[in-house]
Design a protein around this motif. Structure first.
Motif, PDB file in Angstrom:
ATOM      1  N   ASN A  96       0.813  -1.271   0.255  1.00 24.20           N
ATOM      2  CA  ASN A  96      -0.013   0.036   0.054  1.00 24.20           C
ATOM      3  C   ASN A  96       0.878   1.296  -0.016  1.00 24.20           C
ATOM      4  N   ALA A  97       2.091   1.091  -0.419  1.00 21.24           N
ATOM      5  CA  ALA A  97       3.084   2.156  -0.261  1.00 21.24           C
ATOM      6  C   ALA A  97       3.220   3.005  -1.564  1.00 21.24           C
ATOM      7  N   GLY A  98       2.008   3.552  -2.067  1.00 20.02           N
ATOM      8  CA  GLY A  98       1.822   4.585  -3.054  1.00 20.02           C
ATOM      9  C   GLY A  98       2.297   3.940  -4.493  1.00 20.02           C
ATOM     10  N   ASP A  99       3.095   3.242  -4.790  1.00 19.38           N
ATOM     11  CA  ASP A  99       3.415   2.613  -5.913  1.00 19.38           C
ATOM     12  C   ASP A  99       2.904   1.210  -6.058  1.00 19.38           C
ATOM     13  N   GLY A 100       2.694   0.678  -4.953  1.00 16.98           N
ATOM     14  CA  GLY A 100       2.024  -0.765  -4.672  1.00 16.98           C
ATOM     15  C   GLY A 100       0.659  -0.867  -5.513  1.00 16.98           C
ATOM     16  N   PHE A 101       0.461  -2.268  -5.797  1.00 16.88           N
ATOM     17  CA  PHE A 101      -0.676  -2.402  -6.740  1.00 16.88           C
ATOM     18  C   PHE A 101      -1.467  -3.482  -6.059  1.00 16.88           C
ATOM     19  N   LYS A 102      -2.953  -3.380  -6.232  1.00 18.68           N
ATOM     20  CA  LYS A 102      -4.012  -4.692  -6.225  1.00 18.68           C
ATOM     21  C   LYS A 102      -3.997  -5.114  -7.735  1.00 18.68           C
ATOM     22  N   VAL A 103      -4.178  -6.370  -7.580  1.00 19.51           N
ATOM     23  CA  VAL A 103      -4.411  -6.906  -9.135  1.00 19.51           C
ATOM     24  C   VAL A 103      -5.556  -7.399  -9.259  1.00 19.51           C
ATOM     25  N   LYS A 124      -9.089  -4.142 -26.883  1.00 21.65           N
ATOM     26  CA  LYS A 124      -8.877  -4.575 -28.589  1.00 21.65           C
ATOM     27  C   LYS A 124      -8.729  -5.847 -28.769  1.00 21.65           C
ATOM     28  N   ALA A 125      -7.816  -6.401 -27.704  1.00 25.64           N
ATOM     29  CA  ALA A 125      -7.196  -7.903 -27.919  1.00 25.64           C
ATOM     30  C   ALA A 125      -7.045  -8.126 -26.331  1.00 25.64           C
ATOM     31  N   VAL A 126      -6.752  -9.476 -26.168  1.00 21.97           N
ATOM     32  CA  VAL A 126      -6.549  -9.975 -24.946  1.00 21.97           C
ATOM     33  C   VAL A 126      -5.181 -10.690 -24.776  1.00 21.97           C
ATOM     34  N   PRO A 127      -4.374 -10.650 -23.645  1.00 23.71           N
ATOM     35  CA  PRO A 127      -4.854  -9.960 -22.834  1.00 23.71           C
ATOM     36  C   PRO A 127      -4.604  -8.485 -22.796  1.00 23.71           C
ATOM     37  N   THR A 128      -5.456  -7.447 -22.079  1.00 25.25           N
ATOM     38  CA  THR A 128      -5.227  -6.261 -22.057  1.00 25.25           C
ATOM     39  C   THR A 128      -5.013  -5.946 -20.443  1.00 25.25           C
ATOM     40  N   LEU A 129      -3.598  -5.082 -20.408  1.00 26.40           N
ATOM     41  CA  LEU A 129      -3.505  -4.960 -18.857  1.00 26.40           C
ATOM     42  C   LEU A 129      -3.717  -3.429 -18.803  1.00 26.40           C
ATOM     43  N   ILE A 130      -4.236  -2.831 -17.754  1.00 21.52           N
ATOM     44  CA  ILE A 130      -4.321  -1.360 -17.617  1.00 21.52           C
ATOM     45  C   ILE A 130      -3.807  -1.076 -16.284  1.00 21.52           C
ATOM     46  N   ALA A 131      -3.118  -0.108 -15.961  1.00 22.79           N
ATOM     47  CA  ALA A 131      -2.545   0.310 -14.526  1.00 22.79           C
ATOM     48  C   ALA A 131      -3.568   1.427 -14.262  1.00 22.79           C
ATOM     49  N   ILE A 132      -3.998   1.749 -13.046  1.00 26.43           N
ATOM     50  CA  ILE A 132      -4.757   2.816 -12.821  1.00 26.43           C
ATOM     51  C   ILE A 132      -4.098   3.307 -11.459  1.00 26.43           C
ATOM     52  N   ALA A 133      -3.641   4.436 -11.517  1.00 32.40           N
ATOM     53  CA  ALA A 133      -2.912   5.122 -10.386  1.00 32.40           C
ATOM     54  C   ALA A 133      -3.485   6.652 -10.302  1.00 32.40           C
ATOM     55  N   ARG A 134      -3.925   7.233  -9.387  1.00 35.75           N
ATOM     56  CA  ARG A 134      -4.153   8.772  -8.958  1.00 35.75           C
ATOM     57  C   ARG A 134      -5.130   9.176 -10.045  1.00 35.75           C
ATOM     58  N   GLY A 135      -6.186   8.112 -10.595  1.00 28.27           N
ATOM     59  CA  GLY A 135      -7.022   8.622 -11.466  1.00 28.27           C
ATOM     60  C   GLY A 135      -6.820   8.645 -12.974  1.00 28.27           C
ATOM     61  N   ARG A 136      -5.714   7.993 -13.017  1.00 31.99           N
ATOM     62  CA  ARG A 136      -5.148   7.899 -14.300  1.00 31.99           C
ATOM     63  C   ARG A 136      -5.086   6.449 -14.661  1.00 31.99           C
ATOM     64  N   ASP A 158       6.587   2.348 -12.258  1.00 29.38           N
ATOM     65  CA  ASP A 158       6.784   3.606 -12.919  1.00 29.38           C
ATOM     66  C   ASP A 158       5.862   4.333 -13.137  1.00 29.38           C
ATOM     67  N   PHE A 159       4.849   3.753 -13.703  1.00 29.22           N
ATOM     68  CA  PHE A 159       3.385   4.650 -13.929  1.00 29.22           C
ATOM     69  C   PHE A 159       2.976   5.356 -12.628  1.00 29.22           C
ATOM     70  N   ALA A 160       3.044   4.379 -11.568  1.00 27.02           N
ATOM     71  CA  ALA A 160       2.214   4.851 -10.388  1.00 27.02           C
ATOM     72  C   ALA A 160       3.244   5.949  -9.712  1.00 27.02           C
ATOM     73  N   ARG A 161       4.534   5.509  -9.797  1.00 31.10           N
ATOM     74  CA  ARG A 161       5.165   6.647  -9.068  1.00 31.10           C
ATOM     75  C   ARG A 161       5.284   8.090  -9.937  1.00 31.10           C
ATOM     76  N   LYS A 162       5.074   7.968 -11.192  1.00 27.44           N
ATOM     77  CA  LYS A 162       4.975   9.144 -12.071  1.00 27.44           C
ATOM     78  C   LYS A 162       3.668   9.687 -11.683  1.00 27.44           C
ATOM     79  N   ALA A 163       2.559   9.059 -11.585  1.00 28.38           N
ATOM     80  CA  ALA A 163       1.239   9.782 -11.098  1.00 28.38           C
ATOM     81  C   ALA A 163       1.391  10.256  -9.885  1.00 28.38           C
ATOM     82  N   ASN A 164       2.111   9.727  -8.845  1.00 27.28           N
ATOM     83  CA  ASN A 164       2.108  10.216  -7.583  1.00 27.28           C
ATOM     84  C   ASN A 164       2.726  11.778  -7.629  1.00 27.28           C
TER      85      ASN A 164
END
Length: 174
Positions: A96-103, A124-136, A158-164
């Motif tokens: 839960n430390a800012g850049d950690g994720f629930k899957v 559009k194809a599978v698998p599709t992976l989407i990261a969600i952080a800070r509403g982005r 990296d995405f979560a860190r940048k969003a933070n």
């Protein structure tokens, strides 16, 4: 237990993750099954954070999600499922430390889920992976060849860190 660890080593799962099996402590939350009707409730904290400017300590407590949209008939999805499960139990990824994720795992096989996956998740194809952080939201587009789990781990954190960082800069400017 030790037999499970030996079986994972023999099957190459630990090698594919690029992790020392002792580094994956099993303390993460595990994969959360997500359905179209539960998506909003489960991920709401990740989206609410985009509107709030809070102290730096509460910025670190934000919930992030890595959503995996798959269908049962996809060989890549079948390969990805156990690897994502292992990743979801790794507390260094699932913290839960800012850049950690629930899957979260979305089964896009049923007709009603399939149309929702295309419309809401832009799958559009599978698998599709989407990261969600800070509403982005950000779609993963680096492929699933070779040893891709460390790539997914790095990409999402990296995405979560940048969003933070972006949120902290926006809040300090206000």
């Amino acid at each position: 237990d030790a037999d499970d660890a030996d079986n994972r080593r023999e099957s190459g799962v630990d090698a594919e993750l690029g992790d020392d099996p002792d580094d994956n402590d099993g303390e993460g939350a595990g994969i959360v099954l997500i359905y179209p009707e539960t998506f909003g409730d489960l991920t709401s904290a990740a989206f609410q954070s985009q509107d709030s400017c809070a102290s730096a300590s509460s910025l670190r407590a934000t919930e992030n999600w890595l959503i995996v949209a798959c269908v049962r008939s996809s060989p890549t999805c079948r390969q990805l499922a156990p690897l994502m499960a292992i990743l979801s139990y790794d507390s260094t990824f699932a913290s839960n430390a800012g850049d950690g994720f629930k899957v979260g795992w979305v089964d896009c096989t049923p007709d009603d889920a399939r149309s929702w996956c295309v419309e809401r998740l832009k799958a559009k194809a599978v698998p599709t992976l989407i990261a969600i952080a800070r509403g982005r939201e950000k779609h993963y587009d680096l492929g699933f060849k070779g040893d891709f789990i460390p790539v997914i781990r790095q990409w999402s954190t990296d995405f979560a860190r940048k969003a933070n960082e972006e949120t902290a800069m926006q809040c300090s400017a206000e």
